[in-house]
Every structure is written in C-alpha cells, then in structure tokens.
Enzyme design. Structure first.
Site, PDB file in Angstrom:
ATOM      1  N   LYS A 244      40.504  33.788  43.890  1.00  0.00           N
ATOM      2  CA  LYS A 244      39.155  34.350  43.988  1.00  0.00           C
ATOM      3  C   LYS A 244      38.269  33.446  44.863  1.00  0.00           C
ATOM      4  O   LYS A 244      38.680  32.366  45.269  1.00  0.00           O
ATOM      5  CB  LYS A 244      38.559  34.566  42.595  1.00  0.00           C
TER       6      LYS A 244
HETATM    7  C1  LIG Z   1      41.025  38.540  38.548  1.00  0.00           C
HETATM    8  C2  LIG Z   1      40.475  39.766  37.931  1.00  0.00           C
HETATM    9  C3  LIG Z   1      40.292  39.906  36.549  1.00  0.00           C
HETATM   10  C4  LIG Z   1      40.800  38.915  35.546  1.00  0.00           C
HETATM   11  O1  LIG Z   1      40.421  37.627  35.754  1.00  0.00           O
HETATM   12  P1  LIG Z   1      41.288  36.420  35.119  1.00  0.00           P
HETATM   13  O2  LIG Z   1      40.395  35.247  35.359  1.00  0.00           O
HETATM   14  O3  LIG Z   1      42.557  36.348  35.896  1.00  0.00           O
HETATM   15  O4  LIG Z   1      41.484  36.707  33.691  1.00  0.00           O
HETATM   16  C5  LIG Z   1      39.693  41.060  36.082  1.00  0.00           C
HETATM   17  N1  LIG Z   1      39.313  42.047  36.912  1.00  0.00           N
HETATM   18  C6  LIG Z   1      39.488  41.957  38.243  1.00  0.00           C
HETATM   19  C7  LIG Z   1      39.034  43.080  39.110  1.00  0.00           C
HETATM   20  C8  LIG Z   1      40.086  40.831  38.795  1.00  0.00           C
HETATM   21  O5  LIG Z   1      40.297  40.759  40.107  1.00  0.00           O
END
Ligand SMILES: *Cc1c(COP(=O)(O)O)cnc(C)c1O
Length: 383
Positions: free
Chosen positions: A190
């Site tokens: 991210k």
């Molecule tokens: C990455 C992501 C999540 C979950 O996040 P984590 O930190 O991996 O639990 C939820 N929704 C979307 C759209 C994501 O890209």
C-alpha cells in the site's frame, strides 16, 4: 524482476523504528496518538484510530456501528476479501454490488441495483472501495445510502493521497465528508507501509471513542477509581497497532508527498507509454471528479480478442522480468459466498475480472521501468 508493488523503506524509517525499540513502550505508547494525529491531519479527518491492519479496521467499523446479525451490508464484488468478510464477522449478510466494467468501481447505478436485492433485511451499511486509488462518486453514493437509512463506510486502503473535485470544492479521501468512517491499511504494497497496520478515520467523536475502546478489549478506566480499576461494558478485541509500527508509520507518512508525486508521475508515464497499444490494452477508466494517487496500475487487456490467455501473458511477462497481479477475483465467486448465497450474475465484475492486469507501480521504480513494462507487454501481446 519488477514486482507489481513494493514498499519503500529508507534509513530514516529504520532509525525511527530503532528509536521506538529503545523507548519505554513497545506497544501502547505516545507514538500511537502521534501517528493518529498526523494521519488525521494528512487526510483532513477530525479523528483517526490506529489498529492492527486494514481488516481489523473494517471489523472495528462494523462493531462501532453496532451492525447486527441478519442485517445487510452492501460491498462491491471487485475488492479484497476483507471488505465482505467484515460483515460476516458481525453476522450480517453481504449483498454484492456490481461494478463499472471500465473503472472497477461501485457506481450509483450498481448500488441502486444491489439495494433492490436487500429484501426484507435492514440495510445498515454500504462499503464503497476506491479501487486502484480512483475515488467513487461519494456524494451520489452517500445520498442513496442515506435515503435507505444506511451508513457509508469507505474502504480506502488504495486511495491515500487521492483528491476529488465535486463542484468547486477539492476534497480528500479519508476526510469523511460524505461517510461515517474510512478505513485504511498499511500493508507493504500500500502507499505507506508499516508491515501490518490499519487506521479508521471518522468525523464523529463517539465513533472514534468506540473504535478505541473496541480495539483494546472493550476496557474502560472510569475516572476517580483506583489506579488498577477497569471495566468492560462490552467485549472488544486486541486490535492495537504497536508503538514500534506507529513510529514507522509516522516516518512513512512524512514521505507521502514524495511517494504520491512519484506515483502520479509513473501513472502519467504509463498513460503515454501504453497509449499506442489501444484498444487491445487500455488503462482503467478515471472518473471525471477523481485526481488519484494510484495504488494499482490496472491495464484492461482484451485477452479474448488477442487470442491469448491471461496465464500465458502473465508467464511471458514474468520471463521478461515484469511481475503482475490480478485485482481482484470477484468476491461473490468465492466458494464460501457461493455456498452461502448461491450463484450471482454480476456482468460488470465479470467483464472487469476477464481483462484486468495490474502492472508494476511503486515509488522505487526507475524512470525507464515504465517503458520497459510497456515494451514487454507489446512484445508479449504481439502488438
Ligand atoms: C489491503 C486491503 C484490505 C485489508 O487490509 P490488511 O491490512 O491487509 O488487512 C482491505 N480492503 C482493501 C480494498 C485492501 O486493499
């Protein structure tokens, strides 16, 4: 090998973590609040509550709203599993909305169609996902949700830094002008990374308080009691984000302007480099109001028209050092949801899934990497 995404961790990030390791608190310390304040300030939100990951952020949002078993939550089918699963964690039913096949986003039309399938359940929440980093039509989604007595919760991990122009006002993802809450993730791919990490922003101080309570066992320490005293009005979870990771988050957040500028520049370079490959390869459509910091560079490839399977293309690109990924397999197709709700026909989600391919996009890419990717794609597709 260029991966489809990658964190950027620099020496000062490592120094920030080292300092946190030498300080008095490894978990709940002063850096948690500092990171929350800095994140809220960055996205323009009144409040922010840190938590252990983006999935916990979604779960906490459902808990804070007191979504109950048998109630309905609408999520787009093109998203990560967690967006849907959070509704199941609280016993609610998931109603999958279709998406626009060119942008991958839930739209007012696909939301309205999904609302028609809620049946006699009580619709409690609508969870738009700013897929790739492009903003959904928040004012229109909020109006529809509001008319149905439901709350908007944005699942926003892809869109840190994205701005939107509705009318003559510039807004930011996470400022929660149109929604009750927005959730974020700091997973390594991210836009800013803490390894595992999450955040919920909100404009409602009571929701902020509930999020903080529920992330730490539901424990409260009433003022005026003995120093050891705590009470638990309702059970919560251990969804805390440790001081160590908040220190990394603070350090990363300070770099957001640079990371965002780099992502914007790379996205613009992709726009130019891939233009000659149209119409066989096109970039996902950008809504008019959206000025994104893209998390994912999704190309829509006409595999069928080119007579190539996606697997062949993925493997040939890999052989040329170009990593790719698919975002996402429609969640309504997952065995769990298919068993629970039966098959569902969502043509926009299927059309998106049939063509989507995420190309490398991360701040550490070199200037000529975009050209390399475009060249590899042209070669592999025989264009
Ligand atoms: C990455 C992501 C999540 C979950 O996040 P984590 O930190 O991996 O639990 C939820 N929704 C979307 C759209 C994501 O890209």
């Amino acid at each position: 090998m260029l991966p489809y995404g990658r964190q950027t961790i620099e020496d000062d990030d490592i120094a920030a973590v080292t300092a946190a390791l030498k300080a008095d608190f490894l978990t709940t310390g002063p850096t948690v609040e500092a990171f929350e304040r800095a994140f809220a300030g960055t996205v323009g939100a009144p409040h922010a509550a840190a938590c252990s990951n983006g999935t916990a952020a979604l779960h906490l949002a459902m808990l804070a709203l007191d979504v109950k078993p048998g109630e309905a939550v609408i999520v787009p089918s093109i998203t990560f599993l967690a967006t849907a699963n959070c509704a199941r964690y609280v016993g609610a039913d998931v109603i999958f909305a279709d998406v626009d096949p060119e942008s991958g986003l839930m739209t007012p039309a696909t939301l309205a169609e999904a609302m028609g399938r809620v049946g006699d359940r009580r619709l409690r929440a609508v969870l738009p996902v700013h897929l790739r980093g492009d903003a959904c039509d928040l004012p229109a989604l909020a109006r529809l949700a509001g008319e149905a007595g439901a709350v908007l919760v944005e699942d926003a991990p892809h869109a840190v830094g994205t701005t939107m122009n509705f009318g003559d006002m510039t807004e930011q993802i996470g400022d929660v002008r149109h929604s009750a809450m927005a959730t974020f993730s700091f997973h390594p791919v991210k836009t800013i990374a803490t390894g595992e990490g999450g955040m919920v922003t909100t404009g409602d101080p009571r929701l902020a308080e509930r999020l903080r309570l529920l992330r730490s066992h539901g424990m409260v320490r009433p003022p005026g009691r003995e120093p050891w005293w705590y009470e638990m009005p309702e059970p919560g979870f251990n969804y805390r984000l440790p001081d160590i990771l908040c220190a990394l988050g603070l350090s990363q957040l300070a770099k957001l302007p640079r990371f965002a500028a780099r992502r914007r520049a790379l996205a613009a370079a992709y726009g130019e480099a891939l233009a000659p490959l149209a119409p066989a390869v096109r970039l996902a459509a950008r809504p008019a109001w959206s000025d994104p910091v893209l998390h994912l560079m999704v190309a829509l490839v006409d595999f069928e028209g080119l007579g190539r399977t996606r697997l062949e293309v993925v493997e040939a690109l890999k052989a040329k050092g170009v990593g790719t990924q698919v975002h996402y397999i429609p969640v309504h197709r997952q065995p769990y949801y298919r068993n629970l709700y039966g098959p569902l026909d969502l043509p926009g989600a299927e059309a998106w899934y049939a063509r989507c391919l995420s190309l490398p996009l991360y701040p550490g890419m070199a200037d000529d990497d975009v050209g390399r990717v475009a060249e590899a794609l042209r070669d592999v597709l025989g264009l």
